[in-house]
Design a protein around this motif. Structure first.
Motif, mmCIF file in Angstrom:
data_model
loop_
_atom_site.group_PDB
_atom_site.id
_atom_site.type_symbol
_atom_site.label_atom_id
_atom_site.label_comp_id
_atom_site.label_asym_id
_atom_site.label_seq_id
_atom_site.Cartn_x
_atom_site.Cartn_y
_atom_site.Cartn_z
ATOM 1 N N VAL A 103 -58.315 -7.806 -19.981
ATOM 2 C CA VAL A 103 -57.255 -7.704 -19.983
ATOM 3 C C VAL A 103 -56.575 -6.576 -20.729
ATOM 4 N N VAL A 104 -56.736 -5.801 -19.068
ATOM 5 C CA VAL A 104 -56.123 -4.019 -18.742
ATOM 6 C C VAL A 104 -54.767 -4.127 -20.246
ATOM 7 N N GLU A 105 -53.666 -4.752 -19.801
ATOM 8 C CA GLU A 105 -52.846 -3.846 -20.061
ATOM 9 C C GLU A 105 -51.911 -4.915 -20.207
ATOM 10 N N VAL A 106 -50.348 -5.586 -21.174
ATOM 11 C CA VAL A 106 -48.976 -6.278 -20.319
ATOM 12 C C VAL A 106 -48.499 -5.216 -20.374
ATOM 13 N N PHE A 107 -47.582 -4.677 -20.012
ATOM 14 C CA PHE A 107 -46.319 -3.731 -19.443
ATOM 15 C C PHE A 107 -45.308 -3.621 -19.073
ATOM 16 N N GLU A 108 -43.993 -2.466 -19.971
ATOM 17 C CA GLU A 108 -43.187 -2.161 -18.803
ATOM 18 C C GLU A 108 -43.285 -1.340 -18.266
ATOM 19 N N PRO A 109 -42.499 -1.814 -16.928
ATOM 20 C CA PRO A 109 -42.796 -0.345 -15.491
ATOM 21 C C PRO A 109 -41.691 0.410 -15.726
ATOM 22 N N GLU A 110 -41.586 2.149 -16.155
ATOM 23 C CA GLU A 110 -40.332 2.527 -15.762
ATOM 24 C C GLU A 110 -39.967 2.115 -14.294
ATOM 25 N N LEU A 111 -38.230 2.295 -14.439
ATOM 26 C CA LEU A 111 -37.573 1.588 -13.214
ATOM 27 C C LEU A 111 -36.227 2.180 -13.787
ATOM 28 N N GLU A 112 -36.100 2.589 -11.967
ATOM 29 C CA GLU A 112 -34.404 3.910 -11.290
ATOM 30 C C GLU A 112 -33.826 2.424 -12.458
ATOM 31 N N ALA A 113 -32.350 3.191 -12.710
ATOM 32 C CA ALA A 113 -30.944 2.576 -13.521
ATOM 33 C C ALA A 113 -30.816 0.920 -12.491
ATOM 34 N N ASP A 114 -30.073 1.028 -11.892
ATOM 35 C CA ASP A 114 -30.544 0.219 -11.073
ATOM 36 C C ASP A 114 -31.157 -1.021 -10.591
#
Length: 120
Positions: free
Chosen positions: A53-64
């Motif tokens: 397991v490398v990671e569980v992450f929340e990617p940076e997203l555009e506002a929409d």
């Protein structure tokens, strides 16, 4: 990724890298879900199958864009086009069986780029 795309990926690797496709490479696999909880459960299942397991992450997203979470696991192994296609089908089934919304595909690189589980 269907078999045609896999064949194209292997052809591109042969053409543009000096990687030995008949030897060990680090294969990264990605899973996506709206919430992180099912991904953590899937991570435990995959660890039991020999994945790191490398990671569980929340990617940076555009506002929409709606937020989502990603599980990244790796395993050092050898694949042919056919075996990678089979692995993709297996991982899709494991994702579904563990309540994860999507198996999102893979990436590949030389073993020296594998993540060290003790030094993430």
């Amino acid at each position: 990724m269907d078999i045609t795309a896999i064949n194209d990926m292997f052809a591109n690797i042969r053409e543009n890298t000096d990687w030995d496709l008949n030897g060990d490479l680090v294969w990264g696999y990605f899973f996506v879900n709206t919430t992180p909880e099912p991904l953590h459960g899937l991570a435990k299942v995959l660890e039991g199958q020999g994945y790191t397991v490398v990671e569980v992450f929340e990617p940076e997203l555009e506002a929409d864009e709606a937020p989502y979470h990603v599980l990244h696991v790796e395993r050092i192994e050898v694949h042919s086009e056919a075996s990678l296609d089979q692995r993709n089908h297996e991982l899709q089934a494991v994702a579904e069986a563990n309540g994860v919304e999507d198996y999102d595909g893979m990436d590949v690189g030389p073993v020296e780029f594998a993540h060290d589980p003790d030094n993430r």
